[in-house]
Design a protein around this motif. Structure first.
Motif, mmCIF file in Angstrom:
data_model
loop_
_atom_site.group_PDB
_atom_site.id
_atom_site.type_symbol
_atom_site.label_atom_id
_atom_site.label_comp_id
_atom_site.label_asym_id
_atom_site.label_seq_id
_atom_site.Cartn_x
_atom_site.Cartn_y
_atom_site.Cartn_z
ATOM 1 N N ARG A 169 -4.936 -5.825 -7.966
ATOM 2 C CA ARG A 169 -4.202 -5.186 -6.862
ATOM 3 C C ARG A 169 -3.269 -4.091 -7.376
ATOM 4 O O ARG A 169 -3.132 -3.026 -6.749
ATOM 5 C CB ARG A 169 -3.414 -6.246 -6.096
ATOM 6 C CG ARG A 169 -4.281 -7.335 -5.460
ATOM 7 C CD ARG A 169 -3.504 -8.198 -4.495
ATOM 8 N NE ARG A 169 -2.466 -8.992 -5.135
ATOM 9 C CZ ARG A 169 -2.639 -10.203 -5.651
ATOM 10 N NH1 ARG A 169 -3.853 -10.763 -5.625
ATOM 11 N NH2 ARG A 169 -1.630 -10.864 -6.187
ATOM 12 N N LYS A 172 -5.106 -0.856 -8.316
ATOM 13 C CA LYS A 172 -5.404 -0.104 -7.085
ATOM 14 C C LYS A 172 -4.159 0.641 -6.588
ATOM 15 O O LYS A 172 -4.249 1.808 -6.163
ATOM 16 C CB LYS A 172 -5.897 -1.060 -6.006
ATOM 17 C CG LYS A 172 -7.285 -1.618 -6.230
ATOM 18 C CD LYS A 172 -8.374 -0.664 -5.754
ATOM 19 C CE LYS A 172 -8.402 -0.592 -4.224
ATOM 20 N NZ LYS A 172 -9.527 0.251 -3.752
ATOM 21 N N ALA A 379 -10.029 -4.593 -5.118
ATOM 22 C CA ALA A 379 -9.130 -5.164 -6.121
ATOM 23 C C ALA A 379 -9.768 -6.370 -6.794
ATOM 24 O O ALA A 379 -9.611 -6.580 -8.003
ATOM 25 C CB ALA A 379 -7.803 -5.557 -5.469
#
Length: 454
Positions: A169, A172, A379
């Motif tokens: 995550r 990203k 992700a």
């Protein structure tokens, strides 16, 4: 005694074959900078870095001028910031302030990168480490010279899959935060398994907690020199091929040790290690891919590529160890896609795929490095790739790493451009089958059975 022929040979390596000292890196411990006040912490960091590294750049330039050896970069590594800042940083804002202090210090002394905005979470994360990781999108988008790394696994502890899921995550988010520069923030972020304590190369460098107060490490590179040497061994047996690589690596390492010891003497700091890594640049003639082709491959990615890379990596290490008692870091062969002209060509032609690169990381010195992927890669898929690489490192007791760049707004068929040593290249496709249920299990992958060695 150094003979005239050896002097001429070294000059040829520098003038025509792109031999260089890729970096002189000063490692600095920040453990004595810790404070419960974030402003005081930032002042302590700035004061120590500037006081120790104020002459680093001028010393490197002076050595380069005196000996005629190109020294491309001067860099700094520091103690992982999650350890130094835990008592002072209680929010993302606090950690970003520390990142900016590091950036300001790096600019003031003139180095091109400062590494160590890092967290070591191979078993689990403390609240401070989790905060640092969550601060990465802002820290890397609001600074120029700060490099970051997160170690998510080791052979001794296993793999922290909560950290792996979080890093998918975060990568990203870093890509989105720097989307106006082809997500270049991700070029300054590495995810490790079995990270070494003495790595002078960016973006994964940090000053390990087992190190002293300050040390000089040198990273040497010379894929062009190895490629030229191998031209004399075309069609020869593997015995002669290996001996040629080993002897060439020996010569390169001796040159690096000369620079390291001279820098150590002039800066009055201990000499740490030589990292002999065939680290390419986008320049033609400075390519690990060209070395593999000279070994007999039509193109990187062809059958036999992994075996050729294994030979190269092993012989480079053997030559380095013959030349110096203090070889460390990531010594071996790097295979960064965007930084290597031949690798870029192979990827553009479809000869080199992400899956083939993963196989090659089993025998290279690091892992999946500088690989542009589609910006819409999930992700969870990024975390899955990190988990795959961490598993290779954990099981095989080697360092592995992932530096992926999910380029915001771009997909397969597009090209990313990062500039300078970072280069650029085609965006590689990623398998679109989901691994979300696997990644979202949480917890820790246990250490392998061979980790129990007491």
């Amino acid at each position: 005694m150094i003979t005239p022929d050896e002097v001429q040979e070294t000059n040829a390596m520098i003038d025509r074959e792109r031999l260089d000292v890729r970096t002189i890196t000063m490692g600095i411990s920040l453990l004595d900078c810790a404070s419960h006040d974030v402003d005081m912490l930032c002042r302590n960091i700035h004061r120590k870095v500037v006081s120790l590294a104020k002459d680093l750049v001028s010393t490197g330039e002076s050595i380069a001028h005196q000996y005629g050896i190109p020294i491309v970069n001067k860099r700094i590594t520091v103690t992982p910031i999650s350890l130094v800042a835990a008592g002072a940083c209680h929010s993302v804002d606090d950690y970003v302030a520390v990142a900016k202090a590091l950036d300001m210090s790096a600019k003031e002394v003139g180095v091109n990168f400062i590494g160590g905005y890092s967290a070591l979470v191979s078993k689990s994360m403390t609240p401070a480490e989790r905060l640092l990781i969550k601060s990465l999108p802002r820290a890397l988008s609001q600074t120029e010279r700060v490099c970051a790394s997160v170690n998510v696994g080791s052979t001794k502890t296993g793999i922290d899959m909560d950290a792996v899921a979080l890093m998918g995550r975060v990568i990203k988010a870093v890509a989105q935060a720097t989307g106006d520069t082809d997500s270049s923030g991700c070029t300054k972020l590495v995810v490790f398994c079995n990270a070494p304590d003495d790595n002078p190369f960016m973006a994964g460098g940090f000053h390990g907690v087992t190190e002293g107060d300050a040390v000089i490490n040198v990273g040497v590179s010379g894929p062009g020199v190895v490629k030229t040497a191998l031209e004399t061994a075309r069609g020869a047996s593997f015995d002669q091929l290996c001996e040629t690589i080993k002897r060439t690596a020996f010569k390169i390492t001796r040159m690096g040790q000369l620079v390291a010891q001279e820098a150590s003497r002039r800066l009055d700091l201990p000499f740490g290690i030589i990292d002999l890594s065939l680290a390419p640049t986008p320049a033609v003639g400075d390519s690990v891919g060209e070395v593999l082709r000279e070994m007999g491959l039509e193109q990187v990615g062809a059958p036999g590529t992994t075996a050729a890379l294994a030979i190269l990596n092993d012989q480079v290490k053997k030559g380095g160890i013959m030349a110096s008692s203090y070889v460390g870091g990531l010594s071996g062969a790097f295979i960064p896609v965007s930084e290597d002209a031949t690798m870029i060509q192979a990827a553009a032609e479809g000869s080199l795929t992400l899956e083939k690169l993963e196989a090659m990381t089993c025998v290279c010195s690091v892992g999946l490095d500088m690989i542009p992927i589609p910006g819409d890669t999930s992700a969870e898929s990024i975390s899955g790739i990190i988990a795959d690489e961490a598993a290779i490192g954990m099981i095989n007791q080697k360092t592995t790493a992932v530096r992926l760049i999910p380029v915001a707004g771009k997909g397969v068929g597009d090209t990313a451009e990062f500039g300078g040593l970072m280069g650029g290249g085609p965006i590689l496709p990623v398998n679109d089958r989901s691994c979300a249920d696997f990644i979202n299990r949480g917890g820790r992958i246990p250490a392998p059975i061979h980790s129990f060695k007491n």
